[in-house]
Design an enzyme around this catalytic site. Structure first.
Site, PDB file in Angstrom:
ATOM      1  N   GLY A   1      -0.155  -5.178   0.521  1.00  0.00           N
ATOM      2  CA  GLY A   1      -1.311  -4.935  -0.471  1.00  0.00           C
ATOM      3  C   GLY A   1      -1.191  -5.831  -1.882  1.00  0.00           C
ATOM      4  O   GLY A   1      -2.227  -6.203  -2.441  1.00  0.00           O
TER       5      GLY A   1
ATOM      6  N   GLU B   1       3.020  -6.606   6.913  1.00  0.00           N
ATOM      7  CA  GLU B   1       2.255  -5.619   7.622  1.00  0.00           C
ATOM      8  C   GLU B   1       2.492  -5.529   9.180  1.00  0.00           C
ATOM      9  O   GLU B   1       2.618  -4.402   9.715  1.00  0.00           O
ATOM     10  CB  GLU B   1       0.843  -5.621   7.401  1.00  0.00           C
ATOM     11  CG  GLU B   1       0.360  -5.316   6.064  1.00  0.00           C
ATOM     12  CD  GLU B   1       0.163  -6.320   5.111  1.00  0.00           C
ATOM     13  OE1 GLU B   1       1.003  -7.435   5.291  1.00  0.00           O
ATOM     14  OE2 GLU B   1      -0.424  -6.284   4.090  1.00  0.00           O
TER      15      GLU B   1
ATOM     16  N   MET C   1      36.335  -6.590  10.111  1.00  0.00           N
ATOM     17  CA  MET C   1      35.434  -5.686   9.265  1.00  0.00           C
ATOM     18  C   MET C   1      35.580  -5.679   7.839  1.00  0.00           C
ATOM     19  O   MET C   1      34.941  -5.873   7.126  1.00  0.00           O
ATOM     20  CB  MET C   1      35.579  -4.475   9.711  1.00  0.00           C
ATOM     21  CG  MET C   1      35.101  -4.132  11.166  1.00  0.00           C
ATOM     22  SD  MET C   1      33.322  -4.384  11.310  1.00  0.00           S
ATOM     23  CE  MET C   1      32.558  -3.212  10.591  1.00  0.00           C
TER      24      MET C   1
ATOM     25  N   ASN D   1      29.356  -3.911  13.177  1.00  0.00           N
ATOM     26  CA  ASN D   1      29.526  -5.317  13.197  1.00  0.00           C
ATOM     27  C   ASN D   1      28.485  -6.155  13.798  1.00  0.00           C
ATOM     28  O   ASN D   1      27.937  -5.681  14.764  1.00  0.00           O
ATOM     29  CB  ASN D   1      30.908  -5.344  14.107  1.00  0.00           C
ATOM     30  CG  ASN D   1      31.390  -7.106  14.075  1.00  0.00           C
ATOM     31  OD1 ASN D   1      30.919  -7.856  13.240  1.00  0.00           O
ATOM     32  ND2 ASN D   1      32.280  -7.167  15.035  1.00  0.00           N
TER      33      ASN D   1
ATOM     34  N   TYR E   1      18.533   2.111  13.518  1.00  0.00           N
ATOM     35  CA  TYR E   1      19.029   1.199  12.505  1.00  0.00           C
ATOM     36  C   TYR E   1      20.557   0.810  12.892  1.00  0.00           C
ATOM     37  O   TYR E   1      20.851  -0.109  12.395  1.00  0.00           O
ATOM     38  CB  TYR E   1      19.109   1.679  10.990  1.00  0.00           C
ATOM     39  CG  TYR E   1      17.683   1.676  10.753  1.00  0.00           C
ATOM     40  CD1 TYR E   1      17.079   0.386  10.126  1.00  0.00           C
ATOM     41  CD2 TYR E   1      16.933   2.780  10.432  1.00  0.00           C
ATOM     42  CE1 TYR E   1      15.968   0.367   9.683  1.00  0.00           C
ATOM     43  CE2 TYR E   1      15.642   2.643   9.895  1.00  0.00           C
ATOM     44  CZ  TYR E   1      14.991   1.530   9.559  1.00  0.00           C
ATOM     45  OH  TYR E   1      13.847   1.348   9.247  1.00  0.00           O
TER      46      TYR E   1
ATOM     47  N   ALA F   1       0.910  -1.393   0.015  1.00  0.00           N
ATOM     48  CA  ALA F   1       0.172   0.045  -0.057  1.00  0.00           C
ATOM     49  C   ALA F   1       1.011   0.996  -0.014  1.00  0.00           C
ATOM     50  O   ALA F   1       2.008   1.086   0.234  1.00  0.00           O
ATOM     51  CB  ALA F   1      -0.770  -0.070   1.312  1.00  0.00           C
TER      52      ALA F   1
ATOM     53  N   SER G   1      36.831   3.693  13.567  1.00  0.00           N
ATOM     54  CA  SER G   1      35.581   3.963  14.675  1.00  0.00           C
ATOM     55  C   SER G   1      35.890   5.058  15.290  1.00  0.00           C
ATOM     56  O   SER G   1      35.184   5.521  16.090  1.00  0.00           O
ATOM     57  CB  SER G   1      35.382   2.919  15.031  1.00  0.00           C
ATOM     58  OG  SER G   1      36.588   2.336  15.532  1.00  0.00           O
TER      59      SER G   1
ATOM     60  N   ASN H   1      27.963   5.087  18.370  1.00  0.00           N
ATOM     61  CA  ASN H   1      29.025   4.495  19.669  1.00  0.00           C
ATOM     62  C   ASN H   1      28.872   5.679  20.562  1.00  0.00           C
ATOM     63  O   ASN H   1      28.839   5.256  21.826  1.00  0.00           O
ATOM     64  CB  ASN H   1      30.349   4.162  19.117  1.00  0.00           C
ATOM     65  CG  ASN H   1      30.632   3.051  18.070  1.00  0.00           C
ATOM     66  OD1 ASN H   1      29.462   2.182  18.294  1.00  0.00           O
ATOM     67  ND2 ASN H   1      31.526   2.949  17.446  1.00  0.00           N
TER      68      ASN H   1
ATOM     69  N   GLU I   1      43.411  -0.093  14.173  1.00  0.00           N
ATOM     70  CA  GLU I   1      42.982   0.925  14.467  1.00  0.00           C
ATOM     71  C   GLU I   1      44.329   1.915  14.756  1.00  0.00           C
ATOM     72  O   GLU I   1      44.568   1.945  16.256  1.00  0.00           O
ATOM     73  CB  GLU I   1      41.934   1.032  15.578  1.00  0.00           C
ATOM     74  CG  GLU I   1      41.271   2.573  15.806  1.00  0.00           C
ATOM     75  CD  GLU I   1      40.421   3.122  14.768  1.00  0.00           C
ATOM     76  OE1 GLU I   1      40.465   2.341  13.515  1.00  0.00           O
ATOM     77  OE2 GLU I   1      39.599   3.843  15.155  1.00  0.00           O
TER      78      GLU I   1
HETATM   79  P1  NAI Z   1      41.491  -6.598  12.535  1.00  0.00           P
HETATM   80  O1  NAI Z   1      42.610  -6.613  13.387  1.00  0.00           O
HETATM   81  O2  NAI Z   1      40.273  -7.858  12.524  1.00  0.00           O
HETATM   82  O3  NAI Z   1      41.690  -6.542  11.043  1.00  0.00           O
HETATM   83  C1  NAI Z   1      42.859  -5.681  10.426  1.00  0.00           C
HETATM   84  C2  NAI Z   1      43.330  -6.339   9.349  1.00  0.00           C
HETATM   85  O4  NAI Z   1      44.257  -5.462   8.753  1.00  0.00           O
HETATM   86  C3  NAI Z   1      44.442  -7.794   9.709  1.00  0.00           C
HETATM   87  O5  NAI Z   1      43.821  -8.802   8.789  1.00  0.00           O
HETATM   88  C4  NAI Z   1      45.649  -7.162   9.235  1.00  0.00           C
HETATM   89  O6  NAI Z   1      46.579  -8.243   8.879  1.00  0.00           O
HETATM   90  C5  NAI Z   1      45.471  -6.228   8.031  1.00  0.00           C
HETATM   91  N1  NAI Z   1      46.384  -5.101   8.045  1.00  0.00           N
HETATM   92  C6  NAI Z   1      46.921  -4.365   8.972  1.00  0.00           C
HETATM   93  N2  NAI Z   1      47.747  -3.452   8.251  1.00  0.00           N
HETATM   94  C7  NAI Z   1      48.032  -3.696   7.024  1.00  0.00           C
HETATM   95  C8  NAI Z   1      48.284  -3.167   5.998  1.00  0.00           C
HETATM   96  N3  NAI Z   1      49.290  -2.000   5.984  1.00  0.00           N
HETATM   97  N4  NAI Z   1      47.991  -3.571   4.701  1.00  0.00           N
HETATM   98  C9  NAI Z   1      47.189  -4.645   4.462  1.00  0.00           C
HETATM   99  N5  NAI Z   1      46.716  -5.213   5.551  1.00  0.00           N
HETATM  100  C10 NAI Z   1      47.013  -4.938   6.711  1.00  0.00           C
HETATM  101  O7  NAI Z   1      40.580  -5.080  12.499  1.00  0.00           O
HETATM  102  P2  NAI Z   1      38.874  -4.830  12.518  1.00  0.00           P
HETATM  103  O8  NAI Z   1      38.164  -5.136  13.696  1.00  0.00           O
HETATM  104  O9  NAI Z   1      38.454  -5.398  11.406  1.00  0.00           O
HETATM  105  O10 NAI Z   1      38.960  -3.267  12.355  1.00  0.00           O
HETATM  106  C11 NAI Z   1      39.205  -2.812  11.201  1.00  0.00           C
HETATM  107  C12 NAI Z   1      39.121  -1.245  11.350  1.00  0.00           C
HETATM  108  O11 NAI Z   1      37.514  -1.240  11.378  1.00  0.00           O
HETATM  109  C13 NAI Z   1      39.334  -0.429  12.354  1.00  0.00           C
HETATM  110  O12 NAI Z   1      39.807   1.048  11.933  1.00  0.00           O
HETATM  111  C14 NAI Z   1      38.415  -0.483  13.551  1.00  0.00           C
HETATM  112  O13 NAI Z   1      38.466   0.760  14.474  1.00  0.00           O
HETATM  113  C15 NAI Z   1      37.250  -0.501  12.494  1.00  0.00           C
HETATM  114  N6  NAI Z   1      35.940  -0.865  13.047  1.00  0.00           N
HETATM  115  C16 NAI Z   1      35.851  -1.925  13.665  1.00  0.00           C
HETATM  116  C17 NAI Z   1      34.481  -2.526  14.287  1.00  0.00           C
HETATM  117  C18 NAI Z   1      34.699  -3.873  15.098  1.00  0.00           C
HETATM  118  O14 NAI Z   1      33.639  -4.096  15.635  1.00  0.00           O
HETATM  119  N7  NAI Z   1      35.648  -4.528  14.981  1.00  0.00           N
HETATM  120  C19 NAI Z   1      33.282  -1.837  13.990  1.00  0.00           C
HETATM  121  C20 NAI Z   1      33.604  -0.498  13.214  1.00  0.00           C
HETATM  122  C21 NAI Z   1      34.814  -0.228  12.525  1.00  0.00           C
END
Ligand code: NAI
Length: 677
Positions: free
Chosen positions: A117, A142, A318, A443, A630, A71, A419, A490, A392
């Protein structure tokens, strides 16, 4: 001869074999919805068909987006008065009754969306055929808008496919693809696109008996069985939704249980029930949430950007999931990581995702073919979108951007998934700093619809718009935010989580804290949420925020992390876990939770939300509500935190904050926004 000139939204053609092809093509709209005008025209056309007496009629859509999406939600939000709603619903019902009563075979020929609908219209046809593709989605969602089917759907569906499947579809609002619909008896045939017309014609010329469920399923609608099944259904619904929060599923069960044997009465009661629900607060708020979603979607339409190739750097939790998701949505993806094992894990997780989402081996294989591990980073030079998702660390990220900028196409979108690092800091590494934009996914990527589009002081607004367009392209919801600490979601969530930790360290049992939050309407309690996110991640976000905002980190969180109790992933956090399930500590029934638990949790969240609005982290209160719904699942039936504040009254909530500040300290100090609004 049929004169089509008076129809804006329909086209009727009668072919030499006297089969009528009735195309719906809502004017000035990308999808077909059943607006009042569309229904009025159908009314007229049914008269024409009745006079023409074709061999049969096929109703189909002229739009590639699908059959009929439902609808017109915007129209029915305008229906604040019950009588007005009742009149509109009754008119829709009698229109579909006339369609059903046509004295020749009618077929709904379905591709893409056939919802609400639109599904009810299809149910009023004698037969239904659907395209056998995953994009075909049939259902009666619905309940998600706080109502239940009103154009005879709840009357026609149970006798067609049996009560258990029919009620399950309507109570859950879930949709099914063509093949599943055929198994259920919802459609007569699910066939490939090229055979759809033939299937429809065959039904018209052969006129097989209309579908009926087996004997046993027919019995499920009988007067003896209905009360038994209704009891089971109520118990099942109660596990997911409380009647005071979500009345619609309960109303639907009552309707069917009471009137399921009496078609005429069931129709009139169906209309009455929907009219009552529509004017209630839950439906009004859920419709509001639907419109907020539409608004987020529209933000992705402001720039014309249709990327084809994405390069993700960092194949961790991520990056890996972002890459897999982009490939699922049809993009060519390269994913780069310096560690080959990470890439192996990315591929494995992607296989799991595609199996779950795509099911059909051919489609799963095609998605896998679009996802390329890329150790050396060859994909950078060809990508339209480059997303950085390495760990990070400021200098690692800066040096990465320094390396890739000269290699990337000059018009590639350069994005980071950071983040917590200010975009202003990261963009210093670029020779064109205005290019950098944040795309902050949550995530798990495949489940969380929201993506924050982060702009720093130097970000070019046109790049932020392109980022929003990209996010829509992969079917996520973009929310523009500024690069303030924690961005929006966050930051607003963290004080609420930390208050839960404070309560727990004061001795309030975790399950009681979680219960208070779920009673309010949160999808999961904060203690369980912290365990699920990971206490190390919570701690690191909390520490970053505490440096820049008035947030202190409870000692208890540090202790747990230091003891290796990281939450679900380590088997122990606040709770102990057996597999994925928490083993909840037994709480003494006699020890009641303190009376102010809910207020302590929610007011810290609302206070932070007010601060974000004052600082302009998001543009307005509606966007803030959309982000929290969301991004965190904030009780949708309450319409969002700011809507809740408006309903409760700012003055009252401010007084409550002052009381809490006196009792528990400065962290409850009311933000300046309360006084100034
Ligand atoms: P993670 O530690 O799981 O993965 C990082 C990956 O990057 C690793 O596989 C590592 O080998 C690779 N890496 C590091 N330096 C590199 C380079 N120079 N070239 C190629 N690969 C490289 O980290 P995650 O948790 O995935 O986080 C990634 C980013 O996402 C960070 O900035 C974090 O703040 C952000 N983020 C994380 C969330 C979470 O819940 N884990 C949520 C939202 C954002």
């Amino acid at each position: 001869m049929v004169d089509n000139s008076s129809y804006k939204h329909w086209r009727l053609e009668i072919d030499p074999r006297r089969v009528a092809w009735l195309y719906i093509d809502k004017a000035e709209s990308s999808a077909n919805v059943l607006s009042e005008e569309v229904l009025d025209e159908l009314h007229e056309i049914i008269g024409v068909l009745a006079a023409e007496r074709p061999r049969g009629a096929v109703i189909l859509s002229a739009k590639s987006s699908g059959f009929i999406a439902g609808a017109d939600v915007k129209e029915f939000t305008a229906l604040k008065q019950q009588e007005q709603a009742l009149e509109l619903i009754s008119r829709g019902q009698s229109l579909l009754d006339r369609l059903e009563a046509l004295p020749f075979p009618t077929v709904a020929m379905i591709h893409g969306f056939c919802l609400g609908g639109g599904m009810e219209l299809a149910l009023a046809c004698r037969y239904r055929v659907a395209e056998d593709e995953p994009r075909t989605r049939l259902g009666l969602p619905e309940v998600k808008l706080g109502i239940h089917p009103g154009f005879g759907g709840s009357v026609r569906l149970p006798p067609l496919i049996g009560a258990p499947a029919a009620m399950d579809l309507m109570l859950s609002g879930r949709t099914v693809d063509g093949r599943r619909a055929q198994k259920l008896g919802l459609v007569d045939y699910a066939v490939p696109a090229r055979q759809l017309k033939r299937a429809a014609e065959n039904l018209i010329f052969e006129e097989p008996p209309a579908h009926q469920p087996g004997r046993l399923l027919q019995l499920t609608n009988s007067a003896v069985v209905r009360p038994l099944l209704a009891g089971m259904m109520r118990r099942k619904v109660a596990q997911k939704a409380k009647p005071e929060h979500y009345p619609a599923p309960y109303a639907l069960i009552d309707l069917w249980a009471e009137y399921g044997g009496d078609r005429a009465r069931m129709l009139s009661e169906e209309a009455r029930s929907v009219a009552t629900l529509l004017s209630g607060e839950t439906a009004q708020n859920l419709v509001r949430v639907f419109l907020l979603q539409e608004r987020l979607k529209s933000l992705g339409r402001e720039a014309a950007f249709t990327p084809q190739r994405v390069h993700v750097i960092g194949g961790g939790v991520m990056g890996g999931d972002i890459a897999a998701w982009c490939a699922l949505r049809g993009l060519q993806v390269t994913v780069q990581d310096r560690n080959p094992e990470s890439l192996g894990r990315v591929i494995k997780r992607a296989q799991g995702l595609y199996k779950k989402r795509l099911k059909v081996p051919r489609l799963m294989q095609a998605a896998m073919d679009r996802l390329m591990p890329d150790i050396k980073g060859d994909g950078v030079a060809k990508a339209d979108v480059i997303i950085e998702a390495i760990f990070e660390d400021v200098s690692a990220k800066q040096s990465l951007f320094r390396d890739i900028e000269p290699l990337a196409k000059p018009d590639a979108l350069l994005a980071t998934n950071t983040s917590s690092i200010p975009l202003e800091t990261l963009c210093e590494a670029l020779s064109r700093p205005e290019r950098l934009v944040g795309v902050h996914f949550f995530n798990p990527v495949a489940q969380m619809q929201l993506v924050e589009i982060v702009s720093g002081a130097r970000t070019d607004p046109a790049e932020a718009q392109r980022a929003a367009a990209f996010v829509r392209h992969i079917d996520r919801l973009p929310l523009p935010v500024t690069s303030a600490p924690g961005f929006l979601v966050n930051r607003v969530l963290m004080p609420y989580l930390l208050e839960a930790v404070a309560l727990e360290s004061e001795g309030v049992p975790g399950p009681q804290i979680d219960q208070a939050a779920t009673d309010f309407g949160m999808p999961m309690g904060p203690i369980l949420l912290a365990d699920t996110v990971g206490l190390d991640i919570c701690l690191s976000v909390a520490e970053i925020l505490s440096e820049r905002l008035n947030v202190s980190v409870p000692e208890r969180l540090r202790e747990l992390v230091a003891a290796g109790r990281l939450g679900k992933k380590s088997g122990r956090g606040f709770y102990e876990y057996q597999g994925d399930k928490p083993v909840l500590p037994k709480t003494e029934k006699t020890t009641a939770a303190p009376a102010d638990v809910t207020d302590r949790l929610m007011l810290r969240m609302l206070n932070e939300a007010m601060a974000c609005l004052r600082e302009g982290v998001v543009a307005d209160a509606d966007l803030l509500d959309a982000g929290m719904i969301y991004g965190t699942g904030f009780a949708p039936f309450r319409g969002g935190p700011m809507h809740y504040v408006a309903r409760k009254g700012m003055g009252d909530l401010q007084v409550r904050l002052e009381e809490l500040e006196r009792a528990h300290g400065e962290r409850f100090h009311a933000d300046a926004a309360w006084a100034s609004s």
